[in-house]
Design an enzyme around this catalytic site. Structure first.
Site, PDB file in Angstrom:
ATOM      1  N   TRP A  18       0.837  -1.193   0.000  1.00  0.00           N
ATOM      2  CA  TRP A  18       0.000   0.000   0.000  1.00  0.00           C
ATOM      3  C   TRP A  18       0.875   1.247   0.000  1.00  0.00           C
ATOM      4  O   TRP A  18       1.916   1.280   0.658  1.00  0.00           O
ATOM      5  CB  TRP A  18      -0.896  -0.005   1.236  1.00  0.00           C
ATOM      6  CG  TRP A  18      -1.956   1.051   1.205  1.00  0.00           C
ATOM      7  CD1 TRP A  18      -1.917   2.281   1.794  1.00  0.00           C
ATOM      8  CD2 TRP A  18      -3.217   0.969   0.532  1.00  0.00           C
ATOM      9  NE1 TRP A  18      -3.073   2.973   1.537  1.00  0.00           N
ATOM     10  CE2 TRP A  18      -3.892   2.192   0.759  1.00  0.00           C
ATOM     11  CE3 TRP A  18      -3.834  -0.023  -0.237  1.00  0.00           C
ATOM     12  CZ2 TRP A  18      -5.155   2.452   0.245  1.00  0.00           C
ATOM     13  CZ3 TRP A  18      -5.095   0.245  -0.750  1.00  0.00           C
ATOM     14  CH2 TRP A  18      -5.744   1.465  -0.510  1.00  0.00           C
ATOM     15  N   HIS A  48      -0.004  -5.705   6.701  1.00  0.00           N
ATOM     16  CA  HIS A  48      -1.033  -5.687   5.659  1.00  0.00           C
ATOM     17  C   HIS A  48      -0.380  -5.860   4.288  1.00  0.00           C
ATOM     18  O   HIS A  48      -0.457  -4.989   3.415  1.00  0.00           O
ATOM     19  CB  HIS A  48      -1.836  -4.384   5.731  1.00  0.00           C
ATOM     20  CG  HIS A  48      -2.572  -4.217   7.017  1.00  0.00           C
ATOM     21  ND1 HIS A  48      -3.846  -4.708   7.226  1.00  0.00           N
ATOM     22  CD2 HIS A  48      -2.210  -3.633   8.190  1.00  0.00           C
ATOM     23  CE1 HIS A  48      -4.241  -4.433   8.456  1.00  0.00           C
ATOM     24  NE2 HIS A  48      -3.262  -3.775   9.061  1.00  0.00           N
ATOM     25  N   HIS A  52      -3.804 -11.140   3.309  1.00  0.00           N
ATOM     26  CA  HIS A  52      -3.799 -10.818   4.737  1.00  0.00           C
ATOM     27  C   HIS A  52      -5.212 -10.589   5.257  1.00  0.00           C
ATOM     28  O   HIS A  52      -6.159 -10.418   4.496  1.00  0.00           O
ATOM     29  CB  HIS A  52      -2.937  -9.583   5.016  1.00  0.00           C
ATOM     30  CG  HIS A  52      -3.488  -8.318   4.443  1.00  0.00           C
ATOM     31  ND1 HIS A  52      -3.322  -7.937   3.124  1.00  0.00           N
ATOM     32  CD2 HIS A  52      -4.224  -7.326   5.007  1.00  0.00           C
ATOM     33  CE1 HIS A  52      -3.913  -6.787   2.901  1.00  0.00           C
ATOM     34  NE2 HIS A  52      -4.484  -6.388   4.036  1.00  0.00           N
ATOM     35  N   ASP A  54      -7.657  -8.384   8.070  1.00  0.00           N
ATOM     36  CA  ASP A  54      -7.804  -7.174   8.888  1.00  0.00           C
ATOM     37  C   ASP A  54      -8.508  -7.528  10.197  1.00  0.00           C
ATOM     38  O   ASP A  54      -9.496  -8.278  10.202  1.00  0.00           O
ATOM     39  CB  ASP A  54      -8.655  -6.122   8.175  1.00  0.00           C
ATOM     40  CG  ASP A  54      -7.911  -5.412   7.053  1.00  0.00           C
ATOM     41  OD1 ASP A  54      -6.707  -5.658   6.886  1.00  0.00           O
ATOM     42  OD2 ASP A  54      -8.553  -4.623   6.333  1.00  0.00           O
ATOM     43  N   HIS A  58      -7.762  -2.411  13.228  1.00  0.00           N
ATOM     44  CA  HIS A  58      -7.194  -1.694  12.073  1.00  0.00           C
ATOM     45  C   HIS A  58      -7.845  -0.325  11.887  1.00  0.00           C
ATOM     46  O   HIS A  58      -7.173   0.648  11.563  1.00  0.00           O
ATOM     47  CB  HIS A  58      -7.373  -2.558  10.820  1.00  0.00           C
ATOM     48  CG  HIS A  58      -6.691  -2.048   9.599  1.00  0.00           C
ATOM     49  ND1 HIS A  58      -5.505  -1.344   9.623  1.00  0.00           N
ATOM     50  CD2 HIS A  58      -7.037  -2.135   8.278  1.00  0.00           C
ATOM     51  CE1 HIS A  58      -5.141  -1.029   8.393  1.00  0.00           C
ATOM     52  NE2 HIS A  58      -6.060  -1.492   7.563  1.00  0.00           N
ATOM     53  N   GLU A 177      -8.077  -9.925   2.427  1.00  0.00           N
ATOM     54  CA  GLU A 177      -7.654  -9.078   1.308  1.00  0.00           C
ATOM     55  C   GLU A 177      -6.429  -9.680   0.620  1.00  0.00           C
ATOM     56  O   GLU A 177      -5.675 -10.439   1.221  1.00  0.00           O
ATOM     57  CB  GLU A 177      -7.323  -7.672   1.813  1.00  0.00           C
ATOM     58  CG  GLU A 177      -8.507  -6.974   2.458  1.00  0.00           C
ATOM     59  CD  GLU A 177      -8.140  -5.689   3.190  1.00  0.00           C
ATOM     60  OE1 GLU A 177      -8.994  -4.781   3.229  1.00  0.00           O
ATOM     61  OE2 GLU A 177      -7.007  -5.601   3.730  1.00  0.00           O
TER      62      GLU A 177
END
Length: 213
Positions: A18, A48, A52, A54, A58, A177
């Site tokens: 990210w 993350h 992964h 969450d 988070h 995700e």
């Protein structure tokens, strides 16, 4: 034993993260080629990354961390639906996707999965993800888990307050995700996914596989 389909993405320094997150650093702390008695790999990264999970922590401060997640939410019957549209995924799009009425774990296959086939890999901002209306649809249909084939369940240009994450995590929906559904046909499967037990963490990498039913 039935064939297992690995829907996890491999972790390496080539894996995009990210924007703003630390890059993945992987190196040998001990190397037999340099005279050490064994090989030891050191990994320095955020939680993350790649495939992964969450935890509510988070986006909801002082809420459940990853070690407190109910593992049975990540193991059991699931359904893969392919969405062929573009842009944010809406509640109306999910309503039209013919999701079985008894589905409790929903995996969304979108154009995102093609991103994992690129060479070299790079971060995309234009990935498909759930807007707030889709998050409410998930809650209203009592799903226990929702999964998406890129790094976030919420669009890069999120609505103010990150409502998708907050609605889902506040409703105790498990979020998976970063799965890769390129080789997965729509339909029913068994999901096997266990996040690493990292105490006090807001998320954790996971290995996720599907078993055809």
């Amino acid at each position: 034993m039935a064939h297992l389909i690995d829907i996890s993405v491999p972790i390496s320094p080539a894996l995009p993260v990210w924007e703003g997150d630390p890059p993945i650093e992987q190196k040998r702390a001990a190397d037999m080629n340099k005279g050490d008695i064994c090989n030891v790999t050191r990994l320095n990264t955020g939680v993350h990354i790649g495939t992964h999970v969450d935890a509510p922590l988070h986006f909801i401060n002082n809420d459940l961390a990853v070690e407190s997640l109910e593992l049975d939410r990540f193991v059991g019957d699931c359904y893969v639906v392919e969405l062929t549209g573009t842009g944010p995924i809406t509640g109306a799009e999910l309503a039209a996707a013919n999701v079985p009425s008894d589905c409790t774990r929903l995996l969304l296959k979108t154009s995102n999965s093609a991103f994992w086939q690129e060479e070299p890999l790079r971060f995309h901002r234009d990935f498909r993800a759930l807007d707030s209306s889709a998050a409410r649809w998930v809650i209203e249909h009592n799903l226990r888990l929702i999964a998406i084939d890129y790094l976030s369940i919420e669009p890069f240009e999120a609505e103010p307050g990150n409502p998708t994450h907050c609605i889902l995590l506040g409703g105790r929906v498990a979020i998976l995700e970063g799965i890769n559904l390129t080789e997965v046909a729509p339909g029913p499967y068994n999901l096997l996914c266990l996040p690493l037990k990292i105490l006090g963490s807001d998320g954790a990498p996971a290995r996720a596989v599907l078993q055809p039913r």
